[in-house]
Design an enzyme around this catalytic site. Structure first.
Site, PDB file in Angstrom:
ATOM      1  N   GLY A 271       0.814  -1.213   0.000  1.00 16.63           N
ATOM      2  CA  GLY A 271       0.000   0.000   0.000  1.00 16.63           C
ATOM      3  C   GLY A 271       0.844   1.258   0.000  1.00 16.63           C
ATOM      4  N   ASN A 272       0.123   2.360  -0.131  1.00 15.12           N
ATOM      5  CA  ASN A 272       0.766   3.652  -0.312  1.00 15.12           C
ATOM      6  C   ASN A 272       1.482   4.149   0.934  1.00 15.12           C
ATOM      7  OD1 ASN A 272      -0.018   4.326  -3.071  1.00 15.12           O
ATOM      8  ND2 ASN A 272      -2.096   4.146  -2.258  1.00 15.12           N
ATOM      9  N   GLU A 294       8.242  -8.992   2.731  1.00 12.87           N
ATOM     10  CA  GLU A 294       7.475  -9.825   1.816  1.00 12.87           C
ATOM     11  C   GLU A 294       7.618  -9.299   0.396  1.00 12.87           C
ATOM     12  OE1 GLU A 294       3.528 -10.832   3.506  1.00 12.87           O
ATOM     13  OE2 GLU A 294       2.837 -10.017   1.613  1.00 12.87           O
ATOM     14  N   ASN A 384      -9.017  -6.509   0.739  1.00 11.38           N
ATOM     15  CA  ASN A 384      -8.002  -7.339   0.085  1.00 11.38           C
ATOM     16  C   ASN A 384      -7.846  -8.682   0.814  1.00 11.38           C
ATOM     17  OD1 ASN A 384      -7.568  -5.092  -1.513  1.00 11.38           O
ATOM     18  ND2 ASN A 384      -5.818  -4.387  -0.315  1.00 11.38           N
ATOM     19  N   LYS A 408     -12.352   8.343   3.181  1.00 11.92           N
ATOM     20  CA  LYS A 408     -13.492   8.886   2.430  1.00 11.92           C
ATOM     21  C   LYS A 408     -13.741  10.358   2.780  1.00 11.92           C
ATOM     22  CE  LYS A 408     -14.281   4.826   0.541  1.00 11.92           C
ATOM     23  NZ  LYS A 408     -13.599   4.616  -0.743  1.00 11.92           N
TER      24      LYS A 408
HETATM   25  C1  LIG Z   1      -5.307  -1.981   4.684  1.00  4.31           C
HETATM   26  C2  LIG Z   1      -4.896  -1.651   3.250  1.00  4.31           C
HETATM   27  C3  LIG Z   1      -6.063  -1.915   2.344  1.00  4.31           C
HETATM   28  C4  LIG Z   1      -4.483  -0.183   3.182  1.00  4.31           C
HETATM   29  O1  LIG Z   1      -3.895   0.067   1.930  1.00  4.31           O
HETATM   30  P1  LIG Z   1      -3.504   1.557   1.444  1.00  4.31           P
HETATM   31  O2  LIG Z   1      -3.122   1.495   0.018  1.00  4.31           O
HETATM   32  O3  LIG Z   1      -2.522   2.126   2.388  1.00  4.31           O
HETATM   33  O4  LIG Z   1      -4.895   2.241   1.735  1.00  4.31           O
HETATM   34  P2  LIG Z   1      -5.884   3.252   1.042  1.00  4.31           P
HETATM   35  O5  LIG Z   1      -5.902   4.446   1.947  1.00  4.31           O
HETATM   36  O6  LIG Z   1      -5.619   3.408  -0.388  1.00  4.31           O
HETATM   37  O7  LIG Z   1      -7.266   2.446   1.297  1.00  4.31           O
HETATM   38  C5  LIG Z   1      -7.744   1.413   0.494  1.00  4.31           C
HETATM   39  C6  LIG Z   1      -9.265   1.534   0.419  1.00  4.31           C
HETATM   40  O8  LIG Z   1      -9.860   1.311   1.716  1.00  4.31           O
HETATM   41  C7  LIG Z   1     -10.664   2.426   2.078  1.00  4.31           C
HETATM   42  N1  LIG Z   1     -10.580   2.629   3.515  1.00  4.31           N
HETATM   43  C8  LIG Z   1      -9.490   2.999   4.225  1.00  4.31           C
HETATM   44  N2  LIG Z   1      -9.812   3.059   5.515  1.00  4.31           N
HETATM   45  C9  LIG Z   1     -11.106   2.705   5.628  1.00  4.31           C
HETATM   46  C10 LIG Z   1     -11.996   2.569   6.727  1.00  4.31           C
HETATM   47  N3  LIG Z   1     -11.585   2.783   7.975  1.00  4.31           N
HETATM   48  N4  LIG Z   1     -13.269   2.172   6.495  1.00  4.31           N
HETATM   49  C11 LIG Z   1     -13.675   1.938   5.242  1.00  4.31           C
HETATM   50  N5  LIG Z   1     -12.869   2.041   4.164  1.00  4.31           N
HETATM   51  C12 LIG Z   1     -11.609   2.431   4.368  1.00  4.31           C
HETATM   52  C13 LIG Z   1     -10.069   3.572   1.307  1.00  4.31           C
HETATM   53  O9  LIG Z   1     -11.015   4.618   1.183  1.00  4.31           O
HETATM   54  C14 LIG Z   1      -9.745   2.911   0.005  1.00  4.31           C
HETATM   55  O10 LIG Z   1     -10.978   2.728  -0.679  1.00  4.31           O
HETATM   56  P3  LIG Z   1     -11.087   2.845  -2.276  1.00  4.31           P
HETATM   57  O11 LIG Z   1     -10.249   1.709  -2.800  1.00  4.31           O
HETATM   58  O12 LIG Z   1     -12.544   2.682  -2.488  1.00  4.31           O
HETATM   59  O13 LIG Z   1     -10.521   4.186  -2.581  1.00  4.31           O
HETATM   60  C15 LIG Z   1      -3.658  -2.509   2.834  1.00  4.31           C
HETATM   61  O14 LIG Z   1      -2.577  -2.161   3.628  1.00  4.31           O
HETATM   62  C16 LIG Z   1      -3.924  -3.985   2.982  1.00  4.31           C
HETATM   63  O15 LIG Z   1      -4.513  -4.630   2.125  1.00  4.31           O
HETATM   64  N6  LIG Z   1      -3.492  -4.563   4.109  1.00  4.31           N
HETATM   65  C17 LIG Z   1      -3.694  -5.956   4.439  1.00  4.31           C
HETATM   66  C18 LIG Z   1      -2.595  -6.856   3.918  1.00  4.31           C
HETATM   67  C19 LIG Z   1      -1.268  -6.469   4.460  1.00  4.31           C
HETATM   68  O16 LIG Z   1      -1.127  -5.822   5.472  1.00  4.31           O
HETATM   69  N7  LIG Z   1      -0.233  -6.904   3.764  1.00  4.31           N
HETATM   70  C20 LIG Z   1       1.113  -6.638   4.138  1.00  4.31           C
HETATM   71  C21 LIG Z   1       1.766  -7.923   4.226  1.00  4.31           C
HETATM   72  S1  LIG Z   1       3.466  -7.903   4.326  1.00  4.31           S
END
Ligand SMILES: CC(C)(COP(=O)(O)OP(=O)(O)OC[C@H]1O[C@@H](n2cnc3c(N)ncnc32)[C@H](O)[C@@H]1OP(=O)(O)O)[C@@H](O)C(=O)NCCC(=O)NCCS
Ligand SMILES: CC(C)(COP(=O)(O)OP(=O)(O)OC[C@H]1O[C@@H](n2cnc3c(N)ncnc32)[C@H](O)[C@@H]1OP(=O)(O)O)[C@@H](O)C(=O)NCCC(=O)NCCS
Lengths: 504, 504
Positions: A271-272, A294, A384, A408
């Site tokens: 993620g970002n 990873e 995810n 959001k």
């Molecule tokens: C949690 C995770 C999704 C955050 O990723 P990110 O790129 O930093 O997050 P973003 O801020 O772009 O959020 C992703 C989406 O979730 C939504 N979101 C973020 N926080 C939210 C919340 N509290 N409630 C609802 N939606 C939420 C965002 O709005 C975005 O939605 P969109 O795709 O409709 O725009 C990502 O880290 C992940 O999949 N983690 C689980 C797996 C993991 O940790 N892997 C690492 C292994 S080494």
């Protein structure tokens, strides 16, 4: 015909992707290569999707189970999900079409720790594997496989599947050869498992190639297609602030004598925000760092280039298109700095605990008591998956989670009274960071954590409602260990579902 | 004066418990020996409680932090909790007075994985340790300590505390000498940690004694008091039924070739049901079994006596008074069958994963999607704590959880729409067992799990309400991965709090 197939006998197995797809039967359990948009087969899945569509048009039942290393890309998850022909998916995905099939109830999805996937397949818990479809860079004279930009589950699928289809991808640099470290004893079943002999991220313990029984190979497809990953968002104020808080925290840990000067091996999630943290380290005071992680993101490559990081061990690349191009063109230069291992080695609890990896992962939301939700939106929707975050969080030196305090456009607070789903329990979460600040939860009881998380991490517009929740909960709860008012614990999520905002 | 103190110089440090307690200062961080009612100091805690009471009567502030191996007994947790003088408690407890102090908000409690406790203390995450108070069986001529009926955190506390008080307990059999295995390298900090060289439960890798810097010893107390554990409840129909389901499952795993004939090392949790499962194994078809577990309960001793189990590795005994007496009188006979190790070895993810331990633990409740709550009652109240259940559940070959399908005479369903607290996530739970039956969740998606858990495990009187919840949730949820109706997800708990029953 590809010059990448150096084994004479195997050349005869080259065929088109549609011809290979025609060999698949309804109901098969298929193990695909691919990990965070790297090293997935590029042509076969779309051909298989065509075959499934055709069967469906004939009114025939045609579904397959899709197992991978982790997420893939539109050419694999997207193409297959669109047909409605994925019956079952594991262990991690992040494709919009795949996500939609899961949330519409078309595909079953089992969200499995990435370090558990190898053992579960080997132990027979996910059923017989019918087919492995694996992207490789080349095939050696004696029929061994040069892996491509991810290793993931490939060793396991090649070993356990009845049949094998290979995609030789000429886009992948031949100079990836030498970057991989395939440790075969990791596949042993108990009582025959032995210690994993990794003491430090740079330790090489295996061989450079993957083995495959040539009898199992039913098709080889030759392709020339790039890995496809979405570019990272540019760094903004929030992500820089989050990185800053983590850096300050790490500096203080060093100062307090709780960590060596060059830190301990870093793990950085997907993620970002995770990528932004790496960018922060580029500016930070730490030298001679290592990473046991990873995926290798853009920020990690920058750290290696700068000389601030000495070596990075992972199971896959997760690079933006420009970074992927750069790496591919200079693969040779990275061979002594990057090691790609099977995911049951990169994510192994044994290695992570031994080396004292510093875990840093993104999240959806945390609650005031320190439980973290990485996967679910408003209780029911899969985003995810947990990926490897549990492997690193549970076993690391300490674990941190990062998120902007709101989502959001401010309608959602990422700090809530009670998370709508728990992926990382209060027992596992050491540090929570938002752009607002950092809460160090180590050694704290739930009520102490609540104070810190609310005051340090919540967005100002949600601080007072959170304080009010705590006050109410302490009044009505049946115990003061983790005071909750069960009637309103999930009310913020319910309000969002009804009104589109958590703001009351 | 005890003949158990073979070191001349140390004899001069013998004093009464009250004199020793007088050395303690307000605010100290104290590490006590003790693990599930075994090997805790018997006299010092009550003397310390007296000192705290006296200070409180004088209007003085006097609080201490109480760290242990795991739960202790009324003489320690009970005596100290009653004073209101425990500021902070970790990592596990099960004493009624202690529980009450936690739930009244008098004491802060941090519920830490037992395998994390050693690293967290060594890494400095729980602050400086002021004092270690450790029960031992004897002191050797050269000043080393013969451990008693538990090892737990003793090595760590002795190493890290500034000062040490020893209780030499003459009730503990001198023939415990030879049963322990203290592996010192486990205390190394990264980057200096090395592989844990255990391949099978019977491997001895350390020394028989605990080391202590004699300069740190400020007092030695001589006692003669038994370990105090509550007797187990007699086996009833439900616990026998649960054991039967697990045995059938294990037999089938062997038949399917997914496990060796003598199984893999068994772990069995605390509590009555876990003990009943061991009794079931006594009747079962498996021979030559081993155990790699945390505590040795009555049922485990019976298995060793019967010859069906070859060796059991643990960190402590957790025996009923009669079994404790029996073991104490025949300790010599068990020295080649029982190994007691530090808890950071007995519960180490590395060992558990490598050996493929079969995890079996009790729980409070599970939800239809496979999340397990081991610790909380109705959201806010702490029962005991997570103990080592997370160490074994996450890292075992597979994990099982056992509970009767109802509690409180049928007023509570132990299968609920959504658990009120998550200790073991859906990613970690393989098998759920009640007297009604068994749900094998391996490789299933949440909606598939719900069907199995409801139909196989829920009590008949709660089956229909659970089916109705699923129907409603699938209608209103914002996604069909884990369908929830957030408005009624916790309504069963809310109803219980309001009306005293989950039955509507
Ligand atoms: C949690 C995770 C999704 C955050 O990723 P990110 O790129 O930093 O997050 P973003 O801020 O772009 O959020 C992703 C989406 O979730 C939504 N979101 C973020 N926080 C939210 C919340 N509290 N409630 C609802 N939606 C939420 C965002 O709005 C975005 O939605 P969109 O795709 O409709 O725009 C990502 O880290 C992940 O999949 N983690 C689980 C797996 C993991 O940790 N892997 C690492 C292994 S080494
Ligand atoms: C979960 C646990 C408490 C069950 O223990 P047990 O002895 O088998 O369980 P019991 O049936 O006696 O239940 C204990 C109490 O919880 C109550 N209870 C059980 N299920 C309940 C539920 N779903 N809701 C509310 N209360 C419940 C019982 O009524 C009983 O209450 P009481 O003390 O007021 O009589 C115990 O296994 C535990 O502490 N586990 C966590 C630690 C662990 O797993 N350690 C193993 C490490 S190796």
């Amino acid at each position: 015909m590809s010059g990448r197939i150096h084994n004479e006998a195997l050349r005869s197995k080259v065929m088109s992707a549609p011809d290979a797809a025609a060999l698949v039967r309804n109901g098969w359990n298929i193990g695909f290569s691919g990990f965070t948009g790297a090293g997935y087969p590029k042509d076969f899945p779309e051909a298989l999707a065509g075959r499934i569509d055709a069967a469906h048009h004939q009114g025939e039942e045609f579904k397959v189970n899709v197992l991978t290393g982790a997420s893939t890309a539109p050419e694999l998850d997207g193409a297959l999900a669109r047909t409605g022909g994925i019956n079952f998916r594991a262990p991690y995905q992040s494709d919009p079409e795949m996500r939609s099939a899961i949330n519409k109830g078309i595909s079953y999805y089992s969200d499995i720790h990435l370090s558990h996937m190898g053992p579960q397949v080997s132990q027979g818990f996910l059923g017989k594997m019918d087919l492995a479809v694996i992207e490789v860079t080349a095939i050696t004279e004696d029929g061994e496989l040069i892996p491509s930009s991810s290793v993931g589950m490939n060793r396991t699928y090649l070993d356990y599947a009845d049949k094998v289809i290979l995609e030789v991808n000429e886009w992948q640099s031949e100079e990836l050869r030498g970057m991989h470290d395939i440790y075969y004893p990791i596949g042993a079943l108990p009582p025959n498992r032995v210690p994993l002999p990794i003491l430090t991220p740079s330790d090489r313990i295996g061989q450079l190639t993957l083995k495959v029984d040539p009898e199992k190979i039913i098709a080889i497809i030759v392709t020339d297609s790039p890995d496809r990953n979405t570019p990272f968002k540019p760094l903004d104020h929030d992500s820089k602030a989050i990185a800053g808080h983590l850096l300050d925290f790490l500096s203080n840990e060093v100062k307090q004598g709780r960590m060596p000067k060059n830190l301990l091996p870093m793990q950085s999630g997907v993620g970002n925000i995770a990528n932004a943290v790496l960018a922060g380290l580029l500016e930070g005071p730490f030298e001679n760092m290592t990473s046991y992680t990873e995926v290798i993101q853009d920020g990690m490559v920058d750290l290696l280039d700068s000389g601030k990081m000495r070596v990075a061990s992972a199971t896959a690349f997760s690079l933006s298109p420009t970074a992927a191009e750069r790496l591919n063109n200079n693969a040779k230069d990275y061979r002594d700095k990057i090691i790609l291992r099977p995911q049951d080695v990169s994510n192994h609890p044994e290695a992570i605990r031994r080396m004292g990896v510093i875990a840093c992962n993104g999240m959806i939301e945390a609650d005031i008591y320190g439980n973290v939700n990485s996967t679910h939106v408003m209780g029911s929707r899969m985003q995810n998956g947990i990926g490897g975050s549990g492997d690193f969080t549970r076993n690391g030196y300490f674990s941190s989670f990062v998120t902007p305090s709101t989502a959001k456009g401010g309608a959602i607070s990422c700090i809530v009274p009670m998370v709508n789903h728990v992926d990382h329990t209060e027992h596992d979460v050491s540090v929570i960071i938002t752009e607002q600040g950092l809460a160090d939860l180590r050694g704290l009881a739930p009520r102490q954590r609540a104070k810190l998380i609310i005051e340090n991490c919540a967005h100002p517009s949600f601080k007072e409602p959170l304080r009010e929740y705590v006050k109410l909960a302490e009044k009505v709860a049946n115990g003061l260990h983790t005071p909750h008012d069960l009637e309103s614990a999930l009310s913020w999520h319910i309000r969002f579902l009804k009104t589109g905002t958590m703001v009351s």
